[in-house]
Design an enzyme around this catalytic site. Structure first.
Site, short mmCIF file in Angstrom:
data_model
loop_
_atom_site.label_atom_id
_atom_site.label_comp_id
_atom_site.label_asym_id
_atom_site.label_seq_id
_atom_site.Cartn_x
_atom_site.Cartn_y
_atom_site.Cartn_z
N SER A 252 -25.29 -8.15 -16.65
CA SER A 252 -26.57 -8.07 -17.35
C SER A 252 -26.23 -7.13 -18.62
CB SER A 252 -27.49 -6.97 -16.48
OG SER A 252 -26.96 -5.59 -16.54
N LYS A 253 -27.04 -7.03 -19.28
CA LYS A 253 -26.82 -6.28 -20.82
C LYS A 253 -26.00 -4.89 -20.46
CE LYS A 253 -29.23 -8.80 -24.05
NZ LYS A 253 -30.66 -8.90 -23.78
N ARG A 254 -26.30 -4.40 -19.63
CA ARG A 254 -25.58 -3.15 -19.37
C ARG A 254 -24.10 -3.30 -19.39
NH1 ARG A 254 -25.17 -1.17 -14.29
NH2 ARG A 254 -25.96 -2.95 -13.25
N HIS A 255 -23.72 -4.32 -18.93
CA HIS A 255 -22.21 -4.63 -18.99
C HIS A 255 -21.81 -5.18 -20.09
CE1 HIS A 255 -23.45 -5.61 -14.57
NE2 HIS A 255 -22.24 -4.44 -14.58
N GLY A 256 -22.66 -5.30 -21.45
CA GLY A 256 -22.14 -5.59 -22.80
C GLY A 256 -22.78 -7.09 -23.03
#
Ligand code: GLU
Length: 478
Positions: A252-256
């Protein structure tokens, strides 16, 4: 039978790397089997779908280098390829299901359904529809229709509603009838649900293999029941596993960055992206990691696709991208680098600049950083760590012989500087590097110094080696 596969994006944003991987697997499978690859846009979620997103998604697929034989932009024998334009096709199938009794009209309001779900939850029963409208008599239905009562179309799960599929990636998967309640095919606003439209379209478009994300595996139970009720053949299914971040939670966006566009903006090459995404779940028969389309077309097969989730490894992607960049000629890289770099310098000079730093760069955007020393020189910052005598000797060298324009001239300069300063090795090269490039680390001086010299002749914003050193000398000698 011709193999026909499809990628069916919902146009609600950018193309996600997971979606891109699904599209790539379909495209490779089509090529491997001399089949056809189709794009179908699933835009029946009217609140979230936009044409703008559709063109972004198609643009991202094209950027990756994928080509399709049929789709909303190129048309084809099964047009239209946008679900919002195919309502008549769903209507015909709905009529057939109503006529055979496989589906029925459900007049329950949203509030009534919600209350039933709540009650089921309180009584710890599965939240399945309670069949109120399945049990309506023909007269009751007629009366409601005469009163213009709104209705949805609901599928009745038959007694023989167990389903087993032979998934080409996961093997046999079985669902029991009891796990399903009667479900909606067409909402009261006339729009089909995903499970209904996908079946009608895959049948109508003669799809032979449905290769899609694992999140749709559970939907397959409902879909197979619809195929059966319509008397249609069922395609083969292949559910591709999830992509996880390094912490093993869903990517997800949390990972970049998660969208293909973001990777393009970060300077990844489409060929490297395709190569990397192909390896997210598929392994090559001979263990190679770097390969082009032709190799993947020849070798791709679903039986080498892993059913376990794949972990997105940004470092490996960067490494792979670096390999592609190092392998490209400067002339090939130049138009890509120009997008990130503003200079009036002509192609020949830029080619040399690219070649000088290429090996240290693994993303296109990083050329800007690697070549920063060319346009950016801070004499004051450099002067703090320079020896005045050395600077004087260097300026005398440049003023007497000119700055070197080639590797040979550079070597001659080094010989003379050794004599003039008594320095050699690192103690000569370190201050020389700092004085000329302004930074402690960078490309080989034998190429960087002539590059600066030639650059200063073609781009007025590049300060020549001689003028850099002259500026230093002024600061140090007051
Ligand atoms: N539109 C669905 C999605 O974007 C794809 C459904 C399918 O491939 O069956 O997830």
């Amino acid at each position: 039978m011709t193999v026909r596969v499809r990628f069916a994006p919902s146009p609600t944003g950018h193309l996600h790397v997971g979606g891109a991987r699904t599209a790539i697997f379909n495209w490779l499978f089509a090529h491997r089997n001399r089949g056809e690859f189709i794009i179908r846009v699933e835009d029946t979620d009217q609140a979230r779908s936009t044409l703008e997103s559709e063109s972004m998604v198609l643009g991202d697929l094209k950027w990756l280098g994928l080509e399709w034989q049929e789709g909303p932009d190129v048309g084809g024998p099964h047009a239209p390829y946008r679900q919002s334009e195919r309502l008549a096709v769903y209507g015909a199938a709905a009529q057939q299901l109503l006529a055979t009794g496989a589906a029925y009209r459900c007049f329950c309001s949203e509030e009534a359904l919600e209350a039933k779900r709540k009650k089921a939850e309180e009584e710890a029963r599965p939240p399945h529809y309670d069949l109120t409208c399945f049990r309506l008599s023909a007269q009751e239905v007629s009366a409601k229709l005469a009163a213009w009562a709104p209705f949805a179309l609901r599928f009745h799960v038959p007694e023989d509603g167990d389903v087993t599929i032979d998934d080409l990636i996961r093997g046999a998967v079985t669902w029991r009838k009891e796990s399903l309640g009667d479900f909606i095919l067409v909402r009261s606003d006339g729009l089909p649900t995903y499970n209904f439209s996908v079946v009608v379209d895959d049948h109508d478009m003669e799809i032979t293999h449905v290769i899609r994300a694992e999140e749709h595996l559970t939907n397959t139970h409902r879909q197979v029941l619809i195929y059966r009720a319509l008397g249609w053949g069922v395609p083969q299914f292949a559910h591709v596993s999830l992509i996880l971040g390094p912490d093993r939670s869903k990517l997800s966006k949390r990972h970049g960055a998660t969208s293909v566009t973001a990777y393009a903006d970060e300077g990844f090459l489409p060929e490297a992206m395709v190569n990397y995404l192909t390896l997210l779940g598929w392994s090559t028969p001979d263990g190679r990691e770097i390969f082009g389309d032709d190799y993947a077309f020849e070798n791709f097969s679903l039986d080498r696709v892993n059913s376990a989730p794949a972990v997105f490894d940004r470092q490996k992607l960067e490494w792979l991208n670096g390999q592609y960049i190092h392998d490209r000629s400067s002339a090939e890289l130049r138009p890509l680098v120009r997008r990130f770099l503003e200079t009036v310098a002509p192609d020949a000079w830029l080619d040399e600049a690219i070649d000088v730093v290429k090996k240290s760069v693994d993303r296109l955007t990083l050329f800007t950083e690697a070549l920063r020393f060319v346009w950016h020189y801070d004499a004051r910052a450099v002067s703090h760590s320079m020896d005045a005598n050395f600077v004087t000797a260097l300026l005398v060298e440049f003023d007497t012989h000119g700055a070197p324009k080639s590797a040979d001239e550079f070597q001659l300069m080094i010989e003379r500087l050794k004599k003039a300063t008594g320095l050699k090795g690192k103690s000569l090269f370190m201050p020389l590097r700092l004085a000329v490039t302004g930074v402690e680390h960078g490309p080989e001086l034998v190429r960087a110094v002539p590059l600066l010299e030639s650059g200063s002749k073609v781009d007025p914003s590049i300060v020549s080696p001689r003028d850099r050193v002259a500026a230093l000398a002024r600061l140090l000698n007051g």
